[in-house]
Design a protein around this motif. Structure first.
Motif, short mmCIF file in Angstrom:
data_model
loop_
_atom_site.label_atom_id
_atom_site.label_comp_id
_atom_site.label_asym_id
_atom_site.label_seq_id
_atom_site.Cartn_x
_atom_site.Cartn_y
_atom_site.Cartn_z
N GLY A 209 -4.39 60.08 21.44
CA GLY A 209 -5.42 59.07 21.47
C GLY A 209 -4.92 57.80 22.12
N ALA A 210 -5.85 56.96 22.57
CA ALA A 210 -5.48 55.68 23.20
C ALA A 210 -4.82 54.78 22.16
CB ALA A 210 -6.72 55.02 23.78
N ASN A 211 -3.64 54.27 22.50
CA ASN A 211 -2.92 53.39 21.57
C ASN A 211 -3.05 51.96 22.05
OD1 ASN A 211 -0.98 54.79 23.59
ND2 ASN A 211 -0.01 52.80 23.21
N ALA A 212 -2.88 51.04 21.13
CA ALA A 212 -2.87 49.63 21.50
C ALA A 212 -1.70 49.38 22.43
CB ALA A 212 -2.76 48.76 20.25
N ASP A 213 -1.94 48.64 23.51
CA ASP A 213 -0.88 48.41 24.49
C ASP A 213 0.33 47.77 23.82
OD1 ASP A 213 -2.64 49.34 26.40
OD2 ASP A 213 -3.47 47.34 26.75
N GLY A 214 1.50 48.34 24.07
CA GLY A 214 2.72 47.80 23.49
C GLY A 214 3.02 48.35 22.11
N ASP A 215 2.26 49.34 21.66
CA ASP A 215 2.44 49.92 20.33
C ASP A 215 3.63 50.89 20.35
OD1 ASP A 215 2.31 51.12 17.88
OD2 ASP A 215 0.22 51.73 18.02
N ALA A 216 4.76 50.44 19.79
CA ALA A 216 5.96 51.26 19.79
C ALA A 216 5.80 52.49 18.91
CB ALA A 216 7.17 50.44 19.33
N ASP A 217 5.01 52.38 17.83
CA ASP A 217 4.83 53.52 16.93
C ASP A 217 4.19 54.69 17.65
OD1 ASP A 217 5.97 52.14 14.85
OD2 ASP A 217 4.06 51.43 14.04
N ALA A 218 3.22 54.41 18.52
CA ALA A 218 2.57 55.48 19.26
C ALA A 218 3.56 56.18 20.19
CB ALA A 218 1.39 54.93 20.06
N ALA A 219 4.46 55.42 20.80
CA ALA A 219 5.46 56.01 21.68
C ALA A 219 6.41 56.92 20.91
CB ALA A 219 6.25 54.92 22.40
N CYS A 220 6.56 56.66 19.63
CA CYS A 220 7.48 57.45 18.80
C CYS A 220 6.77 58.57 18.02
CB CYS A 220 8.20 56.54 17.81
SG CYS A 220 9.34 55.35 18.56
N SER A 221 5.51 58.75 18.27
CA SER A 221 4.76 59.76 17.53
C SER A 221 5.32 61.15 17.78
CB SER A 221 3.29 59.72 17.94
OG SER A 221 2.60 60.82 17.37
N PRO A 222 5.50 61.95 16.72
CA PRO A 222 5.95 63.34 16.92
C PRO A 222 4.90 64.18 17.65
CG PRO A 222 5.33 62.95 14.63
CD PRO A 222 5.33 61.62 15.30
N ARG A 223 3.69 63.66 17.80
CA ARG A 223 2.64 64.37 18.53
C ARG A 223 2.76 64.17 20.04
NH1 ARG A 223 -2.07 61.97 17.36
NH2 ARG A 223 -1.23 60.34 16.02
N ALA A 224 3.72 63.36 20.48
CA ALA A 224 3.95 63.20 21.92
C ALA A 224 4.77 64.38 22.42
CB ALA A 224 4.66 61.88 22.19
N ALA A 225 4.11 65.33 23.05
CA ALA A 225 4.79 66.56 23.49
C ALA A 225 5.64 66.31 24.72
CB ALA A 225 3.75 67.64 23.77
N VAL A 226 5.21 65.39 25.59
CA VAL A 226 5.91 65.09 26.83
C VAL A 226 5.88 63.58 27.05
CG1 VAL A 226 5.99 65.41 29.33
CG2 VAL A 226 5.28 67.30 27.86
N HIS A 227 7.02 63.03 27.44
CA HIS A 227 7.09 61.61 27.83
C HIS A 227 7.30 61.54 29.33
CE1 HIS A 227 7.35 59.81 23.77
NE2 HIS A 227 7.94 60.96 23.45
N VAL A 228 6.49 60.69 30.00
CA VAL A 228 6.59 60.48 31.44
C VAL A 228 6.79 59.00 31.71
CG1 VAL A 228 5.39 60.66 33.66
CG2 VAL A 228 5.10 62.46 31.94
N ALA A 229 7.78 58.67 32.53
CA ALA A 229 8.06 57.28 32.89
C ALA A 229 7.79 57.06 34.36
CB ALA A 229 9.51 56.92 32.58
N MET A 230 7.16 55.91 34.68
CA MET A 230 6.87 55.52 36.05
C MET A 230 6.97 54.00 36.15
SD MET A 230 3.48 57.89 36.85
CE MET A 230 3.63 57.65 38.61
N THR A 231 7.06 53.49 37.36
CA THR A 231 6.95 52.05 37.55
C THR A 231 5.48 51.70 37.78
OG1 THR A 231 7.40 52.24 39.92
CG2 THR A 231 9.27 51.79 38.46
#
Length: 348
Positions: free
Chosen positions: A42-64
């Motif tokens: 789901g859409a998380n509040a911008d800057g929400d570190a908890d959402a980035a750490c969610s165990p439901r995040a199957a894949v993390h993608v980084a870009m500039t």
């Protein structure tokens, strides 16, 4: 202030002042019922570190994330979501310049408007950390400080993010990013990427580098092959443990004193990692589609299957399409272009 740093700051200021183009809202893609996906982030509040750490995040993608390449970033994100088996379980991490919070807010708002349900977080990247270490390369675009942000992912992303797929903004995927993210990394390897051992590896460093025994022995005992840093899988705990960012910075500082390479942010990565990475199938980086760094000539695909197309090189597909001089493969990129038809092509 060095002339190079002054030019970089002038370029960044000009880009920050230009209005952003308008983009359409992308379709919403849902998790596949047959793929055993976790519950949607789901859409998380911008800057929400908890959402980035969610165990439901199957894949993390980084870009500039910056104004000059925003159109490419939008297309790349759309391609990831369209071909992912679990698109609602992909979390994006965007590194943006810390120099203009207002501009970053505009960029974040543009991403949110096109992808209302996207789980993502934007991070300020302090470009001054690298600006003093950058030396002029063969192409000015390679000297942008954000090109070096990939070296700082381990220090920027939350410690809970253990594995991340790094993507340049000039790529589109035609396959499931989860397959790339699941690349096995053997013990001790912190980076996985497609290797190209048929390339002339010596060409990435100056004759002076190879003439110096103290420098050339850097690759002793390593089967050093070229790899493109625009598509990588990174193990961040291993990166931190080995202190790889400091090693990359060390080579950049040496380059400022003794010119040992000519090509931007790539050679420091090669110096640290070439011969020490996990190899990925070439289908995950069909690179060079931007053409020759000097003349921008069209290039075709390498032999074999294609899961990711990469317009590395001088020519970007959006520029060539707008100019009415596209290369044949630019038509593939155009399928993911979210630019609104009523947006002027000279907005940036």
């Amino acid at each position: 202030m060095s002339r190079l740093l002054a030019l970089l700051l002038l370029f960044c200021a000009a880009a920050a002042a230009a209005p952003l183009p308008g983009f359409r809202e992308a379709p919403h893609f849902t998790n596949s019922a047959s793929a055993r996906c976790p519950a949607p982030l789901g859409a998380n509040a911008d800057g929400d570190a908890d959402a980035a750490c969610s165990p439901r995040a199957a894949v993390h993608v980084a870009m500039t994330l910056d104004a000059s390449y925003l159109r490419g970033t939008m297309a790349a994100v759309l391609s990831v979501l369209r071909h992912a088996s679990c698109p609602e379980s992909v979390h994006f991490h965007f590194l943006a310049s810390a120099g203009s919070p207002a501009r970053t807010a505009e960029l974040v708002a543009a991403v949110r408007a096109s992808f209302p349900s996207l789980a993502f977080r934007a991070y300020p990247f302090d470009e001054s950390r690298v600006a003093g270490r950058i030396s002029a390369s063969v192409r000015g675009a390679l000297d942008r400080p954000l090109n070096y942000a990939r070296s700082y992912l381990a220090a920027t992303l939350p410690p809970c993010v253990r594995r991340v797929v790094y993507l340049d903004s000039d790529v589109v995927l035609t396959d499931d990013v989860a397959q790339l993210a699941a690349t096995p990394l053997p013990e001790g390897a912190a980076v996985a990427a497609p290797e190209y051992c048929g390339a002339n590896f010596t060409a990435y460093f100056t004759p002076g580098f190879w003439a110096s025994p103290a420098l050339s022995r850097t690759f002793r005992g390593r089967r050093a092959c070229y790899f493109n840093t625009g598509v990588m899988v990174l193990d961040l705990p291993r990166w931190r443990a080995a202190g790889y960012t400091a090693q990359i910075e060390g080579w950049m500082e040496l380059q400022r004193r003794v010119r040992i390479y000519d090509l931007g942010s790539l050679p420091p990565f090669l110096l640290v990692f070439a011969g020490r990475i996990a190899a990925v199938d070439h289908r995950w980086n069909q690179h060079g589609l931007g053409g020759d760094n000097y003349r921008g000539l069209c290039r075709g695909l390498h032999a074999g299957p294609v899961s990711l197309l990469h317009w590395s090189g001088k020519g970007k597909p959006w520029d060539r399409l707008d100019a009415g001089r596209p290369c044949p493969l630019d038509a593939v990129w155009a399928k993911y272009d979210l630019l609104r038809p009523d947006t002027g092509i000279d907005s940036l």
